[in-house]
Write a protein that holds these residues in place. Sequence first.
Motif, PDB file in Angstrom:
ATOM      1  N   HIS A  84       0.841  -1.145   0.112  1.00 47.08           N
ATOM      2  CA  HIS A  84      -0.071   0.166  -0.071  1.00 47.08           C
ATOM      3  C   HIS A  84       0.714   1.337  -0.038  1.00 47.08           C
ATOM      4  O   HIS A  84       0.648   2.259  -0.452  1.00 47.08           O
ATOM      5  N   HIS A 131       3.779   7.769   4.239  1.00 50.52           N
ATOM      6  CA  HIS A 131       2.386   8.402   4.915  1.00 50.52           C
ATOM      7  C   HIS A 131       1.787   7.554   6.130  1.00 50.52           C
ATOM      8  O   HIS A 131       0.910   8.164   6.824  1.00 50.52           O
ATOM      9  N   GLU A 132       2.488   6.343   6.090  1.00 52.39           N
ATOM     10  CA  GLU A 132       1.455   5.562   7.331  1.00 52.39           C
ATOM     11  C   GLU A 132       2.562   5.143   8.441  1.00 52.39           C
ATOM     12  O   GLU A 132       2.330   4.252   9.134  1.00 52.39           O
ATOM     13  N   ASP A 138      -4.764   7.335  -1.462  1.00 54.38           N
ATOM     14  CA  ASP A 138      -4.951   6.103  -0.562  1.00 54.38           C
ATOM     15  C   ASP A 138      -6.145   5.413  -0.544  1.00 54.38           C
ATOM     16  O   ASP A 138      -6.323   4.066  -0.461  1.00 54.38           O
TER      17      ASP A 138
END
Length: 328
Positions: A99, A131-132, A214
């Motif tokens: 992801h 981003h995560e 996302d």
Amino acid sequence: MVKLSDLIKQEKEASPKEEKSTPMPPPKEHQADAEPDRIYNEILQYVERVMENIKGNGRFDPNEGMRLIKKIVQSPQVLEGLYQKALQIRDLEDVFLHHSVNTAIFSMKMGIALNYDQEQLVKLGTAALLHEVGISEIPGKIMYKNSALTEEEFQILKRHPRYGYGIILQQGKEFEWLAEIVYQEHERERGQGYPRGLKGEEINEHAKIIGIVDIYEALINPRPQRKRFLPYAAVKMIIGTQKRYFSSEIIKALLSQLSVFPINCWIKLNNNMIGKVIETNENQPLRPKLEVWYDIKGNKMNEGKVINLADSPLLYISDPLYEEELPA
Ligand SMILES: [Fe+2]
Ligand SMILES: [Fe+2]
């Protein structure tokens, strides 16, 4: 009647891979770059290391991520190869790592649609890749819970952008720009997002791109409880359900870069003519060859008329259509 399942089947049968012409051998200096698989795995391993390091001593090097992303930005061919790969990956095991990598690849495609220069693309790609990172501080029993989250658990999950901000800032003051984008990835255009409820121009454009990609990335990949959506169906779904959450520029960039129209899907043109895709265009996915069956007034024509959108600069796709939406 064309159903989504039929479209999935047709997409498989159309096997666009076989239609590709044999690429020219790359110039010598780019040979190392002409390996999307290798570069994809290199980035995947970087994200894996970052997550391990965060759990260990908390330190990692965002510059290393920037260097990897820069390699992609410098070669449109590499980005295209990675894009094709990201569309094909169906990994249910390392969902989180894929992801992150896929979000970076798709975000860079969006950045190109928004005329970003190389420096902006590197920042965007790196922020998307990381981003995560804040997820690492969310308890596993919430992250991997099989049933719906309770309100309390959801409130805990919603802390991850703030955690991400802190984690990145720990790597050095010079990464504040990066930390700030990560902090904003779940903010939405009219203040509907979290954690701060920022609006419009208060939200960094990179964060808006990452936010929409996302959702797209999650939809086009299978999850234990559902099948994957076709890119075309995923974009359609985002436009249908998320329009209020994103600016029109961001929606437009998504549509222009990440919706692929497979053979046999129906589309409406800006002059209201309706046709069926008969040939895809690898270089210009939004300009396939069509057989038009409905005229500008919506009347069914006796014979299909072939129009190649690549040769018709004034025409463009305004909407994909299911067969049941065709004029009676
Ligand atoms: Fe997130
Ligand atoms: Fe995400």
